[in-house]
Design a protein around this motif. Structure first.
Motif, PDB file in Angstrom:
ATOM      1  N   ARG A   1      24.406  12.841  -4.231  1.00 26.82           N
ATOM      2  CA  ARG A   1      23.968  13.923  -3.468  1.00 26.82           C
ATOM      3  C   ARG A   1      23.873  15.472  -3.388  1.00 26.82           C
ATOM      4  O   ARG A   1      25.448  15.918  -4.301  1.00 26.82           O
ATOM      5  N   ALA A   2      23.454  16.274  -3.113  1.00 25.76           N
ATOM      6  CA  ALA A   2      23.549  18.067  -3.727  1.00 25.76           C
ATOM      7  C   ALA A   2      23.599  18.202  -1.743  1.00 25.76           C
ATOM      8  O   ALA A   2      21.469  18.985  -1.367  1.00 25.76           O
ATOM      9  N   GLU A   3      24.184  18.931  -0.929  1.00 27.02           N
ATOM     10  CA  GLU A   3      25.028  19.386   0.124  1.00 27.02           C
ATOM     11  C   GLU A   3      24.714  20.701   0.278  1.00 27.02           C
ATOM     12  O   GLU A   3      24.570  21.171   1.311  1.00 27.02           O
ATOM     13  N   GLY A   4      25.207  21.542  -0.564  1.00 24.56           N
ATOM     14  CA  GLY A   4      25.663  23.088  -0.799  1.00 24.56           C
ATOM     15  C   GLY A   4      24.141  23.614  -0.598  1.00 24.56           C
ATOM     16  O   GLY A   4      23.238  22.855  -1.286  1.00 24.56           O
ATOM     17  N   PRO A   5      24.037  24.928  -0.287  1.00 26.86           N
ATOM     18  CA  PRO A   5      23.209  25.387  -0.264  1.00 26.86           C
ATOM     19  C   PRO A   5      22.652  26.310  -1.975  1.00 26.86           C
ATOM     20  O   PRO A   5      23.910  26.030  -2.273  1.00 26.86           O
ATOM     21  N   ARG A   6      21.248  25.645  -2.163  1.00 25.12           N
ATOM     22  CA  ARG A   6      21.256  25.927  -4.032  1.00 25.12           C
ATOM     23  C   ARG A   6      22.356  25.174  -4.573  1.00 25.12           C
ATOM     24  O   ARG A   6      22.455  25.675  -5.640  1.00 25.12           O
ATOM     25  N   SER A   7      22.453  24.018  -4.481  1.00 25.03           N
ATOM     26  CA  SER A   7      24.092  23.083  -5.208  1.00 25.03           C
ATOM     27  C   SER A   7      22.964  22.396  -5.619  1.00 25.03           C
ATOM     28  O   SER A   7      21.790  21.335  -5.427  1.00 25.03           O
ATOM     29  N   VAL A   8      23.676  21.446  -7.236  1.00 25.47           N
ATOM     30  CA  VAL A   8      22.151  20.670  -7.441  1.00 25.47           C
ATOM     31  C   VAL A   8      23.278  19.296  -8.269  1.00 25.47           C
ATOM     32  O   VAL A   8      24.480  19.431  -8.018  1.00 25.47           O
ATOM     33  N   ALA A   9      23.030  18.407  -8.454  1.00 24.89           N
ATOM     34  CA  ALA A   9      23.623  16.673  -8.471  1.00 24.89           C
ATOM     35  C   ALA A   9      22.291  16.078  -8.840  1.00 24.89           C
ATOM     36  O   ALA A   9      21.340  15.585  -8.661  1.00 24.89           O
ATOM     37  N   VAL A  10      22.924  15.723 -10.221  1.00 27.40           N
ATOM     38  CA  VAL A  10      22.138  14.403 -11.468  1.00 27.40           C
ATOM     39  C   VAL A  10      22.958  13.937 -11.523  1.00 27.40           C
ATOM     40  O   VAL A  10      23.778  13.747 -12.213  1.00 27.40           O
ATOM     41  N   GLY A  11      22.243  12.651 -11.566  1.00 26.01           N
ATOM     42  CA  GLY A  11      22.927  11.232 -11.297  1.00 26.01           C
ATOM     43  C   GLY A  11      23.197  10.509 -12.475  1.00 26.01           C
ATOM     44  O   GLY A  11      23.931  10.338 -12.810  1.00 26.01           O
ATOM     45  N   GLY A  12      22.503  11.630 -13.815  1.00 27.35           N
ATOM     46  CA  GLY A  12      22.975  10.789 -15.001  1.00 27.35           C
ATOM     47  C   GLY A  12      23.074  12.711 -16.084  1.00 27.35           C
ATOM     48  O   GLY A  12      23.430  13.078 -15.912  1.00 27.35           O
ATOM     49  N   GLY A  13      22.354  11.979 -16.948  1.00 35.01           N
ATOM     50  CA  GLY A  13      22.364  13.481 -18.496  1.00 35.01           C
ATOM     51  C   GLY A  13      21.609  14.337 -17.972  1.00 35.01           C
ATOM     52  O   GLY A  13      20.268  14.036 -16.914  1.00 35.01           O
ATOM     53  N   ASN A  14      21.845  14.957 -18.524  1.00 35.31           N
ATOM     54  CA  ASN A  14      21.264  16.949 -18.075  1.00 35.31           C
ATOM     55  C   ASN A  14      20.339  17.200 -19.340  1.00 35.31           C
ATOM     56  O   ASN A  14      21.234  17.493 -20.279  1.00 35.31           O
ATOM     57  N   SER A  15      19.326  17.069 -19.820  1.00 31.56           N
ATOM     58  CA  SER A  15      18.737  17.823 -21.195  1.00 31.56           C
ATOM     59  C   SER A  15      17.986  18.840 -21.205  1.00 31.56           C
ATOM     60  O   SER A  15      17.737  19.649 -22.044  1.00 31.56           O
ATOM     61  N   GLY A  16      17.564  19.698 -19.539  1.00 31.16           N
ATOM     62  CA  GLY A  16      16.933  20.611 -19.480  1.00 31.16           C
ATOM     63  C   GLY A  16      17.963  21.921 -19.248  1.00 31.16           C
ATOM     64  O   GLY A  16      18.678  21.792 -19.428  1.00 31.16           O
ATOM     65  N   VAL A  17      17.164  22.897 -17.956  1.00 27.05           N
ATOM     66  CA  VAL A  17      17.842  24.320 -17.577  1.00 27.05           C
ATOM     67  C   VAL A  17      17.654  23.249 -16.022  1.00 27.05           C
ATOM     68  O   VAL A  17      17.175  23.500 -15.670  1.00 27.05           O
TER      69      VAL A  17
ATOM     70  N   GLY B   1      29.674  22.433  -2.846  1.00 27.65           N
ATOM     71  CA  GLY B   1      29.533  24.257  -2.539  1.00 27.65           C
ATOM     72  C   GLY B   1      28.382  24.721  -2.863  1.00 27.65           C
ATOM     73  O   GLY B   1      27.086  23.818  -3.341  1.00 27.65           O
ATOM     74  N   GLU B   2      28.455  25.744  -1.716  1.00 24.65           N
ATOM     75  CA  GLU B   2      27.426  26.581  -2.460  1.00 24.65           C
ATOM     76  C   GLU B   2      27.404  26.927  -4.111  1.00 24.65           C
ATOM     77  O   GLU B   2      27.903  27.297  -4.890  1.00 24.65           O
ATOM     78  N   ARG B   3      25.496  26.790  -4.914  1.00 22.18           N
ATOM     79  CA  ARG B   3      25.311  27.529  -5.792  1.00 22.18           C
ATOM     80  C   ARG B   3      26.584  26.370  -6.698  1.00 22.18           C
ATOM     81  O   ARG B   3      26.693  26.645  -8.212  1.00 22.18           O
ATOM     82  N   SER B   4      26.840  24.749  -6.472  1.00 26.64           N
ATOM     83  CA  SER B   4      27.499  24.164  -7.735  1.00 26.64           C
ATOM     84  C   SER B   4      26.667  23.060  -8.154  1.00 26.64           C
ATOM     85  O   SER B   4      25.536  22.871  -7.504  1.00 26.64           O
ATOM     86  N   ILE B   5      26.567  22.466  -9.352  1.00 21.33           N
ATOM     87  CA  ILE B   5      25.965  21.800 -10.253  1.00 21.33           C
ATOM     88  C   ILE B   5      27.330  20.489 -10.586  1.00 21.33           C
ATOM     89  O   ILE B   5      28.830  20.375 -10.961  1.00 21.33           O
ATOM     90  N   ALA B   6      26.667  19.157 -10.361  1.00 19.34           N
ATOM     91  CA  ALA B   6      27.121  17.463 -10.324  1.00 19.34           C
ATOM     92  C   ALA B   6      26.547  17.485 -11.331  1.00 19.34           C
ATOM     93  O   ALA B   6      25.619  16.878 -10.816  1.00 19.34           O
ATOM     94  N   LEU B   7      27.117  17.107 -12.451  1.00 19.65           N
ATOM     95  CA  LEU B   7      26.495  15.797 -13.423  1.00 19.65           C
ATOM     96  C   LEU B   7      27.098  14.494 -13.026  1.00 19.65           C
ATOM     97  O   LEU B   7      28.526  14.630 -13.986  1.00 19.65           O
ATOM     98  N   GLY B   8      26.504  13.260 -13.616  1.00 21.96           N
ATOM     99  CA  GLY B   8      27.309  12.169 -13.775  1.00 21.96           C
ATOM    100  C   GLY B   8      27.172  12.010 -15.060  1.00 21.96           C
ATOM    101  O   GLY B   8      27.420  10.831 -15.182  1.00 21.96           O
ATOM    102  N   GLY B   9      26.643  12.252 -15.365  1.00 19.07           N
ATOM    103  CA  GLY B   9      26.311  12.050 -18.034  1.00 19.07           C
ATOM    104  C   GLY B   9      26.535  13.343 -18.215  1.00 19.07           C
ATOM    105  O   GLY B   9      27.264  14.185 -17.598  1.00 19.07           O
ATOM    106  N   ASP B  10      25.910  13.105 -19.743  1.00 18.29           N
ATOM    107  CA  ASP B  10      26.458  13.777 -20.511  1.00 18.29           C
ATOM    108  C   ASP B  10      25.777  15.229 -20.080  1.00 18.29           C
ATOM    109  O   ASP B  10      24.114  14.962 -19.674  1.00 18.29           O
ATOM    110  N   ASN B  11      25.889  16.540 -20.766  1.00  9.24           N
ATOM    111  CA  ASN B  11      24.819  17.485 -20.826  1.00  9.24           C
ATOM    112  C   ASN B  11      24.645  18.079 -21.785  1.00  9.24           C
ATOM    113  O   ASN B  11      25.345  19.019 -22.506  1.00  9.24           O
ATOM    114  N   THR B  12      23.822  17.959 -22.119  1.00 10.29           N
ATOM    115  CA  THR B  12      22.542  18.781 -23.687  1.00 10.29           C
ATOM    116  C   THR B  12      21.816  20.646 -23.324  1.00 10.29           C
ATOM    117  O   THR B  12      21.411  20.153 -24.261  1.00 10.29           O
ATOM    118  N   GLY B  13      21.990  20.388 -22.445  1.00 15.98           N
ATOM    119  CA  GLY B  13      21.114  21.634 -21.424  1.00 15.98           C
ATOM    120  C   GLY B  13      21.564  22.719 -21.552  1.00 15.98           C
ATOM    121  O   GLY B  13      22.893  22.766 -21.197  1.00 15.98           O
TER     122      GLY B  13
END
Length: 150
Positions: free
Chosen positions: A77-93, A125-137
């Protein structure tokens, strides 16, 4: 499988184990050792009940177990304004701020994808980022001085 189905499986398995062990002992194994049918079937029933108790214990653990959630269906879930939630890993921007878009990292050999998280991933939260995996980006919330990502 639903809870009722698991309980039904446990009950049927327990009954089948009792009947099978009792019959095998009373009709096949114990006649070689005991002549009296009353004693033979009494012992066979006791052995069947003992093994069925183990099967019932297994069945109860299966019936009351909470089913594992498929990681692909994990709540994201990405509930806040301009928030991002990724269920797995991220390799992008990922950029949530007002500044210019961050420059992606140089190309690398593709890494094995991270398995999605089996837990809830939520960015509320506002402009929050949540990742459920590893981040390479590259990840930027725009909270750096002057809104410029680093």
């Amino acid at each position: 499988m639903e809870r009722f189905g698991r309980w039904l499986l446990a009950a049927v398995t327990t009954l089948a184990v009792f009947v099978l062990i009792t019959w095998a002992c009373g009709a096949l194994v114990l006649p070689l050792l005991l002549d009296d049918p009353a004693v033979r079937w009494g012992i066979a029933s006791a052995l069947g009940a003992a093994v069925a108790a183990v099967a019932a214990s297994w069945g109860a653990s299966v019936a009351t177990r909470t089913p594992q959630q498929d990681p692909a269906e994990a709540p994201v879930r990405a509930e806040g304004p301009r928030s991002v939630a990724v269920g797995g890993g991220n390799s992008g921007v990922i950029a949530t701020g007002d500044g210019p878009r961050p420059t992606p990292p140089p190309e690398r050999a593709p890494a094995a994808p991270a398995p999605p998280s089996a837990h809830t991933v939520s960015a509320s939260g506002e402009r929050s980022i949540a990742l459920g995996g590893d981040n390479t980006g590259t990840v930027s919330t725009g909270d750096q001085p002057n809104g410029t990502p680093r």
